[in-house]
Design an enzyme around this catalytic site. Sequence first.
Site, PDB file in Angstrom:
ATOM      1  N   THR A 172      68.037  78.643 103.587  1.00  0.00           N
ATOM      2  CA  THR A 172      67.051  79.545 102.989  1.00  0.00           C
ATOM      3  C   THR A 172      67.476  80.972 103.235  1.00  0.00           C
ATOM      4  O   THR A 172      68.324  81.243 104.082  1.00  0.00           O
ATOM      5  CB  THR A 172      65.664  79.394 103.633  1.00  0.00           C
ATOM      6  N   ASP A 173      66.837  81.910 102.545  1.00  0.00           N
ATOM      7  CA  ASP A 173      66.969  83.300 102.955  1.00  0.00           C
ATOM      8  C   ASP A 173      66.022  83.508 104.148  1.00  0.00           C
ATOM      9  O   ASP A 173      65.200  82.644 104.488  1.00  0.00           O
ATOM     10  CB  ASP A 173      66.670  84.269 101.805  1.00  0.00           C
ATOM     11  N   TYR A 174      66.129  84.667 104.740  1.00  0.00           N
ATOM     12  CA  TYR A 174      65.476  85.039 106.004  1.00  0.00           C
ATOM     13  C   TYR A 174      63.953  84.823 105.949  1.00  0.00           C
ATOM     14  O   TYR A 174      63.247  85.574 105.262  1.00  0.00           O
ATOM     15  CB  TYR A 174      65.783  86.509 106.232  1.00  0.00           C
TER      16      TYR A 174
END
Length: 778
Positions: free
Chosen positions: A313-315
């Site tokens: 995932t992104d952050y």
Amino acid sequence: MTLIGVRLLALAALPVLGGCATAAMEASPVTAATEARGQVVPVEPAEPTWAAPDPEMDRTIDALMARMTIEDKVGQLTLLTSDWESTGPTMRDTYKQDIRSGRVGAIFNAYTSAYTRELQRLAVEETRLGIPLLFGYDVIHGHRTIFPISLGEAASWDMTAVEKAARVSALEASAEGLHWTFSPMVDIARDARWGRISEGAGEDVYLGSQVARARVRGYQGDDLGATDTILATAKHFAGYGAAQAGRDYHTVDISERTLRDVYLPPFEAAVDEGVATFMTAFNEYDGVPASGSRYLLTDVLRDQWGFDGFVVTDYTSINEMVPHGYAKDLKQAGEQALDAGVDMDMQGAVFMDHLAQSVADGKVEMAAVDRAVRRILEMKYRLGLFEDPYRYADEAREKATLYKPEFLEAARDVARKSMVLLKNEGNALPLAASAKRIAVIGPLGNSKPDMIGSWAAAGDRGTRPVTVLEGMQANARDGVSVEYAKGASYEFADEGKTDGFAEALALAERSDVIVATMGEKWDMTGEAASRTSLDLPGNQQALLEKLVATGKPVVLVLMSGRPNSVTWANDNVPAILHAWYPGTQGGHAVADVVYGDYNPSGKLPVTFPRTVGQVPIHYDMKNTGRPIELGEPGAKYVSRYLNTSNDPLYRFGYGLSYTSFAYSPATLSAPTMGAGGSITASATITNTGDVAGEEVVQLYVRDLVGSVTRPVQELKGFEKIALQPGESRTVSFTLKPADLAFTRGDMSHGWEPGEFRLWIAPSSGAEAATPVTFRLTE
Ligand code: NOJ
């Protein structure tokens, strides 16, 4: 923490919040498809070499997984930042304890051989199973030796140069213990307000796909197990560049057709090139946050494209599914993400905190967890970490590798190739030999931090970058002096101030020529850096006008990470060179171009609007039912503005040279192309000037009538050629029906018979060349 951060935390109970041609054209993903009478049936992309079956690997992983508890498994699905160099607040300071307890399987924002070795030791020697960690980092346009920002590299239209930059990045990053970069960012971006336009390859589907391929090749080489290659990540999947109003993290609302025809192809090209990992986007697509989108992560990525690597995932983007209003709490968000096809949770600790319970509650199948764990363990195995977890942590190699002279030379070379000459009235550039006293004026003229732009990884902002002033002084001819005055400020708050003007104007008066170094501060593009204006910020415009008013010749060296609407400068300044943020050796590269030691060859990978009001503007727009050309000049009821031309300031594909090139009319190998055939278009390009130069020859096509409307032009090929004065070369491009495929009226992917227009031209735009016409028959 920022106010917004506090509000979001309160809303979602987030534990962390992060901002974080030849002739023949290269085969596109589409050409790797089987054709049948106008029908293109996608086939699985070629297996990347690293995905070849490996019975030994399967045995190793089976044996390991048989010993893993659910907690061990969830640990492998967890990526946490170390405590330094993070792109967002580090709110989990227990990461070392988390490593020791086997609760984390991958770490980012940690590098150097010594540090990664120290952390690796915790995982290998202090956990029950001793599974090695994976180390990732945002190595976007260089690791220590910084290359031009990604948009600048794309402006070179030189895929060898782009690949080289990624290769050098991999050599340096891997020598510092890194296994994995969160790059390439392959988001198509058509809104210059969006700060992240600087991180990608611009607005075009074809160019963006070629750049994606080159970067994946550069990072991964042909052997993932070699200690000097790193895993690449195609991000942000998908549609992130379509953020409404150009505001970062904002909602995306685009049709499936636009998603498929514009935003997805560079990702598909990355899969075809064997990219090892994917990163989800922050935005929603069709009402579903990307990290929870089964459509994107499973239907498209796995089932249609056959992607074999893992998805991170992104952050904290799983956590953000709560404020998105898609999950009622973090536990549900984690279940939705895993079910959708996420394998690894970046920084949010949602899997860490909730997934075991979700399995116990029967909300998540253990098989789904196992599938994700296996994908990640496979990647660790392929990197050779089970054989030797410390194989990338080699201090001697690190010492011998960083900032090698040849890397610095490559950075200088890619930087000058990336620069775009936007205007050059009266051959104001290169500077005349008679210009003995040169004034460099402007906030970007002697600013080291600005030279390397945003997302500069472990790049040194303080001492290493060569500024424009330093580069111009170091490379000046005998008897030439170069002096500097800052003169103006790019800070928004300094608009209206005139503090430094007098000093700058005094320098201007005693100089023969002024090199105005203006643009944006390095962090005005990149993540969370959107603007509602594309003008020069601060008081730069006011100083520029005063400099021009002195009557001295002025050359503008523009530095920024986005298209700026420098319309006044275009009308009043004789020469404009866009230098982006050119990297560690940027000052030398600017000097090479300004002094004429290098003939500029870059072309814009993105349209420059006259004014922000034209945004979004891109060359491959639709014609509309009332195109402006249909009316008399000034006609009212056509698609136009009352106060501004429809035309951009500078077109996609545009860029000048110190020489000139003439294009012959294009010719075709045949007037028609059949379903199983191909057609070759050729034109002869001649260097009609006095100096050697390089030209990016571009192929555009228009499908005149379709089951759905089609863009007025689409880039379908390009080739960069070098010509001596007077030399000619014939450039040919071969097209097949599949190269003309799109998402048709019934949502199937394929081409349609009919009439096509074709241009071989120096840039996009109707006036750039005369089209030829061919028919595609069934
Ligand atoms: C957030 C950014 O969107 C992404 O591009 C980056 O890779 C991660 N932070 C990690 O730093």
